[in-house]
Design a protein around this motif. Structure first.
Motif, PDB file in Angstrom:
ATOM      1  N   LEU A 196       0.184 -44.666  19.216  1.00 37.56           N
ATOM      2  CA  LEU A 196      -0.118 -44.648  20.660  1.00 37.56           C
ATOM      3  C   LEU A 196       0.205 -43.270  21.249  1.00 37.56           C
ATOM      4  N   ASN A 197       1.395 -42.740  20.935  1.00 36.47           N
ATOM      5  CA  ASN A 197       1.764 -41.431  21.474  1.00 36.47           C
ATOM      6  C   ASN A 197       0.856 -40.324  20.956  1.00 36.47           C
ATOM      7  N   LEU A 198       0.442 -40.441  19.701  1.00 36.06           N
ATOM      8  CA  LEU A 198      -0.468 -39.438  19.144  1.00 36.06           C
ATOM      9  C   LEU A 198      -1.815 -39.491  19.868  1.00 36.06           C
ATOM     10  N   ALA A 199      -2.334 -40.703  20.074  1.00 39.18           N
ATOM     11  CA  ALA A 199      -3.641 -40.841  20.736  1.00 39.18           C
ATOM     12  C   ALA A 199      -3.572 -40.335  22.181  1.00 39.18           C
ATOM     13  N   ILE A 200      -2.464 -40.639  22.871  1.00 41.85           N
ATOM     14  CA  ILE A 200      -2.316 -40.180  24.265  1.00 41.85           C
ATOM     15  C   ILE A 200      -2.168 -38.657  24.297  1.00 41.85           C
ATOM     16  N   THR A 201      -1.307 -38.107  23.443  1.00 41.75           N
ATOM     17  CA  THR A 201      -1.118 -36.651  23.388  1.00 41.75           C
ATOM     18  C   THR A 201      -2.433 -35.940  23.079  1.00 41.75           C
ATOM     19  N   THR A 202      -3.213 -36.521  22.162  1.00 40.03           N
ATOM     20  CA  THR A 202      -4.500 -35.910  21.790  1.00 40.03           C
ATOM     21  C   THR A 202      -5.412 -35.809  23.018  1.00 40.03           C
ATOM     22  N   LEU A 203      -5.560 -36.921  23.739  1.00 39.34           N
ATOM     23  CA  LEU A 203      -6.444 -36.912  24.923  1.00 39.34           C
ATOM     24  C   LEU A 203      -5.944 -35.915  25.963  1.00 39.34           C
ATOM     25  N   VAL A 204      -4.624 -35.875  26.168  1.00 36.16           N
ATOM     26  CA  VAL A 204      -4.065 -34.972  27.189  1.00 36.16           C
ATOM     27  C   VAL A 204      -4.222 -33.510  26.744  1.00 36.16           C
ATOM     28  N   PHE A 205      -3.892 -33.205  25.508  1.00 37.18           N
ATOM     29  CA  PHE A 205      -4.035 -31.817  25.021  1.00 37.18           C
ATOM     30  C   PHE A 205      -5.496 -31.358  25.090  1.00 37.18           C
ATOM     31  N   GLU A 206      -6.425 -32.263  24.756  1.00 36.43           N
ATOM     32  CA  GLU A 206      -7.848 -31.894  24.810  1.00 36.43           C
ATOM     33  C   GLU A 206      -8.247 -31.535  26.244  1.00 36.43           C
ATOM     34  N   LYS A 207      -7.747 -32.332  27.203  1.00 37.93           N
ATOM     35  CA  LYS A 207      -8.071 -32.051  28.614  1.00 37.93           C
ATOM     36  C   LYS A 207      -7.445 -30.728  29.052  1.00 37.93           C
TER      37      LYS A 207
ATOM     38  N   LEU B  63       2.768 -20.813  23.362  1.00 38.00           N
ATOM     39  CA  LEU B  63       1.825 -21.935  23.414  1.00 38.00           C
ATOM     40  C   LEU B  63       2.551 -23.216  23.790  1.00 38.00           C
ATOM     41  N   LEU B  64       1.865 -24.063  24.552  1.00 43.11           N
ATOM     42  CA  LEU B  64       2.371 -25.408  24.810  1.00 43.11           C
ATOM     43  C   LEU B  64       2.395 -26.155  23.474  1.00 43.11           C
ATOM     44  N   ALA B  65       3.542 -26.783  23.150  1.00 41.06           N
ATOM     45  CA  ALA B  65       3.675 -27.428  21.842  1.00 41.06           C
ATOM     46  C   ALA B  65       4.180 -28.853  22.013  1.00 41.06           C
ATOM     47  N   ASP B  66       4.682 -29.434  20.940  1.00 36.31           N
ATOM     48  CA  ASP B  66       5.274 -30.778  20.951  1.00 36.31           C
ATOM     49  C   ASP B  66       4.242 -31.823  21.409  1.00 36.31           C
ATOM     50  N   GLU B  67       4.617 -32.707  22.338  1.00 36.34           N
ATOM     51  CA  GLU B  67       3.751 -33.818  22.730  1.00 36.34           C
ATOM     52  C   GLU B  67       3.790 -34.031  24.240  1.00 36.34           C
ATOM     53  N   ILE B  68       2.781 -34.733  24.751  1.00 31.55           N
ATOM     54  CA  ILE B  68       2.808 -35.190  26.152  1.00 31.55           C
ATOM     55  C   ILE B  68       2.415 -36.656  26.109  1.00 31.55           C
ATOM     56  N   SER B  69       3.394 -37.516  26.282  1.00 28.86           N
ATOM     57  CA  SER B  69       3.181 -38.956  26.079  1.00 28.86           C
ATOM     58  C   SER B  69       4.146 -39.720  26.984  1.00 28.86           C
ATOM     59  N   PRO B  70       4.062 -41.050  26.983  1.00 27.45           N
ATOM     60  CA  PRO B  70       5.036 -41.809  27.798  1.00 27.45           C
ATOM     61  C   PRO B  70       6.486 -41.669  27.299  1.00 27.45           C
ATOM     62  N   ASP B  71       6.665 -41.079  26.103  1.00 34.74           N
ATOM     63  CA  ASP B  71       8.033 -40.758  25.663  1.00 34.74           C
ATOM     64  C   ASP B  71       8.588 -39.569  26.450  1.00 34.74           C
TER      65      ASP B  71
END
Ligand code: TMP
Length: 232
Positions: free
Chosen positions: A46-57, A186-194
């Motif tokens: 879930l966090n990977l899928a959310i991070t992917t969508l956010v990073f793409e945007k 560069l922005l790194a790591d993740e952007i998720s509900p965590d």
């Protein structure tokens, strides 16, 4: 694959390409600097899928990130960077450690976003830091601090818009930056509900790791709803 590093929620693996690594998202959840621990089956994907969508945007909006592509439900291919030892936080609404530190209620909407950094060091409990401390300790230069602050406030505006479109208020978030071989930040790591606090715009229902920190309900359902809303 050779493991280079294992953190609380992710592992990093070597690839055949010198300049690229794989980040694997784990199901583990920790809170309070590792004092509270659990495993939630499906949290990593879930966090990977959310991070992917956010990073793409964000990438589309011109934010430089380490993101290259998502390989499968757990693994993200990224540009190799050296992570700066800073947790970069923005607060739009009072919550969490801010509310606790100053003895104020959660939910106060700030007139302008608060930019905050802390020293990423579990042994010391990630202490709050200021610009001069980060520069004095040689973590970043004054120019890099200014760059990170500007970039972070820009990211905040973009994230607020992304989440408001799916009826979620971006209360606060933590991001990390890394430096690539060429010295680019560069922005790194993740952007998720965590790593973000997200409240429903109508009900203020929490859709983030506070579900786990405060035992507020089903974490997988909450994170799943964020993903569903993002997918539209
Ligand atoms: P805080 O209110 O606990 O300081 O957290 C602020 C934001 O940063 C919140 O969205 C959660 C996030 N965060 C992390 O992602 N990792 C951390 O280790 C901490 C302390 C906060």
């Amino acid at each position: 694959m050779e493991k280079l590093y294992e953190g609380k929620a992710k592992e990093v693996f070597k690839t055949d390409v010198d300049n690229e690594v794989i980040i694997r998202y784990k199901d583990d959840a920790t809170a309070g600097n590792g004092e509270k621990k659990d495993v939630f089956e499906g949290k990593g994907p879930l966090n990977l899928a959310i991070t992917t969508l956010v990073f793409e945007k964000l990438k589309k909006e011109g934010i430089p990130t380490h993101f290259i592509k998502t390989l499968n439900e757990r693994d993200m291919l990224v540009k190799k960077v050296v992570i700066l030892p800073l947790e970069v936080i923005v607060r739009n609404i009072s919550a969490g450690s801010f509310a606790k530190r100053y003895g104020v209620e959660e939910g106060i909407v700030f007139h302008k976003p608060i930019f905050e950094i802390s020293y990423k060091n579990d042994d010391l409990g990630d202490p709050l830091m200021c610009e001069d401390h980060a520069i004095a300790l040689g973590f970043i230069t004054k120019e890099e601090y200014d760059y990170i602050k500007n970039m972070t406030l820009k990211i905040n505006k973009l994230l607020q818009k992304i989440f408001l479109e799916i009826r979620l208020k971006l209360v606060d978030f933590k991001i990390e930056f890394g430096k690539d071989r060429e010295g680019n930040i560069l922005l790194a790591d993740e952007i998720s509900p965590d790593t973000c606090r997200l409240w429903d715009v109508e009900t203020n229902k929490k859709f983030d790791k506070d579900i786990f920190r405060r035992d507020l309900g089903n974490l997988i359902e909450g994170y799943g709803e964020v993903l569903d809303r993002l997918r539209g």
